[in-house]
Motif scaffolding. Structure first.
Motif, PDB file in Angstrom:
ATOM      1  N   MET A  35       0.851  -1.196   0.000  1.00 54.67           N
ATOM      2  CA  MET A  35       0.000   0.000   0.000  1.00 54.67           C
ATOM      3  C   MET A  35       0.875   1.229   0.000  1.00 54.67           C
ATOM      4  O   MET A  35       1.804   1.346   0.781  1.00 54.67           O
ATOM      5  N   LYS A  36       0.558   2.174  -0.926  1.00 56.17           N
ATOM      6  CA  LYS A  36       1.391   3.368  -1.039  1.00 56.17           C
ATOM      7  C   LYS A  36       1.196   4.299   0.139  1.00 56.17           C
ATOM      8  O   LYS A  36       0.154   4.308   0.786  1.00 56.17           O
ATOM      9  N   LYS A  37       2.200   5.184   0.317  1.00 52.05           N
ATOM     10  CA  LYS A  37       2.135   6.182   1.381  1.00 52.05           C
ATOM     11  C   LYS A  37       1.646   7.503   0.803  1.00 52.05           C
ATOM     12  O   LYS A  37       1.976   7.853  -0.314  1.00 52.05           O
ATOM     13  N   LEU A  38       0.840   8.229   1.559  1.00 49.22           N
ATOM     14  CA  LEU A  38       0.390   9.561   1.190  1.00 49.22           C
ATOM     15  C   LEU A  38       1.075  10.550   2.078  1.00 49.22           C
ATOM     16  O   LEU A  38       1.017  10.445   3.317  1.00 49.22           O
ATOM     17  N   CYS A  39       1.762  11.548   1.461  1.00 50.21           N
ATOM     18  CA  CYS A  39       2.359  12.624   2.235  1.00 50.21           C
ATOM     19  C   CYS A  39       1.246  13.568   2.593  1.00 50.21           C
ATOM     20  O   CYS A  39       0.704  14.230   1.701  1.00 50.21           O
ATOM     21  N   HIS A  40       0.837  13.639   3.787  1.00 48.97           N
ATOM     22  CA  HIS A  40      -0.368  14.365   4.161  1.00 48.97           C
ATOM     23  C   HIS A  40      -0.119  15.233   5.384  1.00 48.97           C
ATOM     24  O   HIS A  40       0.481  14.783   6.351  1.00 48.97           O
ATOM     25  N   HIS A  79       2.062   9.029   6.418  1.00 48.59           N
ATOM     26  CA  HIS A  79       1.514   7.760   5.955  1.00 48.59           C
ATOM     27  C   HIS A  79      -0.001   7.772   6.074  1.00 48.59           C
ATOM     28  O   HIS A  79      -0.533   7.815   7.178  1.00 48.59           O
ATOM     29  N   PHE A  80      -0.705   7.798   4.903  1.00 52.18           N
ATOM     30  CA  PHE A  80      -2.162   7.685   4.871  1.00 52.18           C
ATOM     31  C   PHE A  80      -2.511   6.693   3.779  1.00 52.18           C
ATOM     32  O   PHE A  80      -1.821   6.574   2.773  1.00 52.18           O
ATOM     33  N   THR A  81      -3.557   6.001   3.963  1.00 48.47           N
ATOM     34  CA  THR A  81      -3.930   4.950   3.001  1.00 48.47           C
ATOM     35  C   THR A  81      -5.162   5.343   2.222  1.00 48.47           C
ATOM     36  O   THR A  81      -5.999   6.122   2.701  1.00 48.47           O
ATOM     37  N   GLY A  82      -5.258   4.789   1.001  1.00 52.29           N
ATOM     38  CA  GLY A  82      -6.471   4.949   0.193  1.00 52.29           C
ATOM     39  C   GLY A  82      -6.553   6.229  -0.594  1.00 52.29           C
ATOM     40  O   GLY A  82      -7.555   6.466  -1.275  1.00 52.29           O
ATOM     41  N   MET A  83      -5.561   7.094  -0.570  1.00 50.88           N
ATOM     42  CA  MET A  83      -5.617   8.345  -1.325  1.00 50.88           C
ATOM     43  C   MET A  83      -4.366   8.480  -2.187  1.00 50.88           C
ATOM     44  O   MET A  83      -3.251   8.292  -1.689  1.00 50.88           O
ATOM     45  N   TYR A 139       1.689  14.133  -2.623  1.00 52.51           N
ATOM     46  CA  TYR A 139       1.558  12.736  -3.019  1.00 52.51           C
ATOM     47  C   TYR A 139       2.937  12.242  -3.472  1.00 52.51           C
ATOM     48  O   TYR A 139       3.285  12.267  -4.650  1.00 52.51           O
ATOM     49  N   CYS A 140       3.705  11.797  -2.485  1.00 44.01           N
ATOM     50  CA  CYS A 140       5.125  11.559  -2.721  1.00 44.01           C
ATOM     51  C   CYS A 140       5.405  10.380  -3.638  1.00 44.01           C
ATOM     52  O   CYS A 140       6.341  10.420  -4.439  1.00 44.01           O
ATOM     53  N   GLU A 141       4.633   9.314  -3.504  1.00 43.28           N
ATOM     54  CA  GLU A 141       4.967   8.110  -4.246  1.00 43.28           C
ATOM     55  C   GLU A 141       4.199   8.001  -5.570  1.00 43.28           C
ATOM     56  O   GLU A 141       4.484   7.118  -6.367  1.00 43.28           O
TER      57      GLU A 141
END
Length: 563
Positions: free
Chosen positions: A1-6, A32-36, A141-143
């Motif tokens: 699961m990708k990481k979201l820079c949030h 780290h946030f999931t689903g976005m 959205y870093c990744e």
């Protein structure tokens, strides 16, 4: 699961940490946030000197406030998620930064971050990532980054013919399409199929943009082997860049077309010449059968089943020839070629109406010659009229008839008249002619009816004489004799000759008659010898007395002059 820079504005601790511990110039770090995610293609191609569109949309958390001002930021991708230096920021929609000539053309409040880069150069080749700033949500959205590759040469375009096993009369669609990295500056497409085809800009299922021209055509045999070529040129700074030309050759099955028959040697030939009749045609699949036919007054005759028909010319070979070709899709017949042998005989024929000919009847008389070739019109002459108009007609069996004709009104003088017509081949330099004659038989009423007496010398009373009646007529005349009585002429006999006693003062005439009419002769009056002699003596006496008077007058006048 990708990481979201949030980064949430309402998380005070995180904000304080960024302010206190973050390095100078830093704008964000990754959490780290999931689903976005931000949704962009992993790799985007651009043409140097043109523009490029980056399709982009992003996910948000519930705190995202679409009614508030939102900014989008493009920056250089880095694996150091903690911070991004200001030098790595390429564009901020707030207007504070734009080193790469970028513009967000999507509506950020609708979560559309589609962006266009103008005047792309190799300098733009890089990895890019996206950041969103909103009063309810800020995130990098870093990744979810993408790679922008800048190429110097345009892409090959695609030329498609939709259909297989192409055949004549089939309707097919032909299209030429080219990859379009920037809708603002699409490529120009041109081809040899049709001028000014309508250009369409389409979005493919994979999201890529394509510029396309398209035409529907109904195939004919002429499309077999036809090369469709299409070219594309992309507008760039200072001009255009041309892509390699695409070429597609059509293969169309069709029945035989353009079937031709030829003859060698061409023109007039003499008996004994070796002739070659050749047949050619366009067909796909190839011709499976060749057939040669000859037209004549007796009908059509098949003469061979070869592509080249060879034979030595004889007078009977003169005529019209054609070939027929066949393949699995159909057949076709050529136009005819003519074998013209100049030393073959030309026999003219004279045509007059059938039935009995009568005087005062108007009839058309024709002299004609049947010939195999239209270019060999014979010379026709006759004794009916000079310079009669020559005509040539094509007959149903493929031969030709050359003729001259005249319309005349018949009279008794045409009975027994001989019509003579001669024909000469135009290629015969020796002047040989063929001649045909026809004698007219014309029915007419009696003409030139006359009565004569035999003997014709001076006659005496009581001598026997013969009265003879003559006339021209067809059919022959019947004769009747009439004698003058006290009041009128009365019929006294029939037949050509009437034998009577000579009686002075008698008067006779004859009448000739047939089915078409009758005619009377002039009357004959009998005069006896005695009466005739007295009249002569009286006449001589008068003439003698007149002569003596004249002589006396002349002498008297002369005497007076001399005295």
């Amino acid at each position: 699961m990708k990481k979201l820079c949030h980064l949430y504005n309402n998380i005070l601790i995180v904000s304080i940490l960024l302010i206190v511990f973050g390095p100078p110039g830093a704008v964000a770090h990754c959490s780290h946030f999931t689903g976005m995610h931000v949704h962009v293609p992993p790799e985007i191609l651009a043409l140097s000197g043109s523009c490029v569109d980056i399709r982009c949309r992003f996910d948000t958390v519930p705190e995202f406030n679409s009614t508030k001002t939102t900014y989008g930021i493009w920056m250089k991708y880095t694996k150091k998620y903690k911070n991004v230096e200001e030098s790595q920021i390429y564009y901020n929609s707030s207007g504070s930064m734009n080193t790469h000539k970028m513009e967000i053309i999507g509506e950020l409040w609708r979560k559309n971050c589609t962006t266009r880069i103008f005047d792309v150069t190799p300098f733009h080749t890089d990895l890019y990532m996206f950041r969103i700033e909103n009063e309810g949500m800020n995130a990098t959205y870093c990744e979810d980054f993408f790679m922008l590759r800048v190429v110097d040469s345009p892409w090959n375009h695609t030329l498609d013919v939709y259909g297989s096993n192409l055949k004549e009369h089939q309707s097919v669609t032909v299209s030429c399409s080219a990859f379009t990295p920037c809708v603002h500056s699409p490529p120009e497409l041109t081809w040899n199929l049709k001028r000014d085809s309508i250009r369409q800009i389409l979005t493919n299922t994979d999201g890529n943009i394509t510029t396309k021209i398209q035409e529907n055509i109904t195939l004919t045999y002429r499309h077999d082997g036809y090369k469709i070529n299409c070219s594309a040129r992309y507008p760039v700074t200072g001009g255009f860049k041309q892509s390699p030309e695409s070429v597609k050759t059509l293969s169309v099955s069709h029945s035989p077309k353009e079937t031709r028959a030829s003859i060698s040697p061409s023109g007039l030939v003499s008996v004994g010449t070796l002739l070659e009749l050749s047949c050619s045609s366009r067909a796909k699949p190839p011709i499976s059968r060749f057939s040669w036919f000859k037209n004549s007054k007796d009908g059509v005759t098949k003469v061979s089943e070869v592509q080249v028909h060879r034979f030595t010319a004889t007078p009977t070979d003169e005529g019209d020839y054609y070939c027929e070709v066949t393949n699995s899709l159909g057949s076709e017949t050529s136009r005819s070629v003519c074998v013209d042998i100049f030393d073959a005989p030309f026999i003219p024929s004279i045509n007059i109406p059938v039935g009995e000919l009568k005087e005062d009847q108007s009839i058309t008389i024709t002299c004609s010659v049947s010939t195999p070739c239209p270019q060999s019109q014979p010379g026709l002459t006759w004794n009916l009229k000079q310079d009669s108009l020559r005509q040539t007609e094509k007959n149903t069996e493929g031969t030709f008839t050359t003729k001259i004709q005249e319309t005349i009104t018949l009279s008794d003088k045409h009975d027994g008249y001989i019509i003579s017509c001669s024909a000469r081949h135009p290629g015969d330099k020796k002047g040989k002619t063929a001649k045909t004659e026809v004698t007219l038989t014309v029915s007419y009423a009696p003409k030139n009816t006359s009565a004569s007496i035999s003997p014709s010398s001076l006659l005496s009373e009581g001598n026997w004489v013969e009265l003879i009646c003559s006339s021209r007529a067809n059919p022959p005349s019947r004769f009747s004799w009439f004698k003058k009585g006290p009041e009128k002429f009365s019929k006294i006999s029939t037949g050509i000759i009437l034998r009577v006693k000579f009686t002075g003062g008698n008067e006779y005439y004859c009448e000739a008659e047939n089915e078409l009419g009758k005619q009377r002769s002039s009357p004959i009056t009998f005069r006896s010898q005695g009466t005739t002699g007295s009249l002569i003596y009286v006449l001589l006496g008068v003439v003698g007395m007149a002569a003596l008077g004249i002589i006396g007058f002349v002498l008297n006048k002369w005497y007076k002059q001399t005295s």
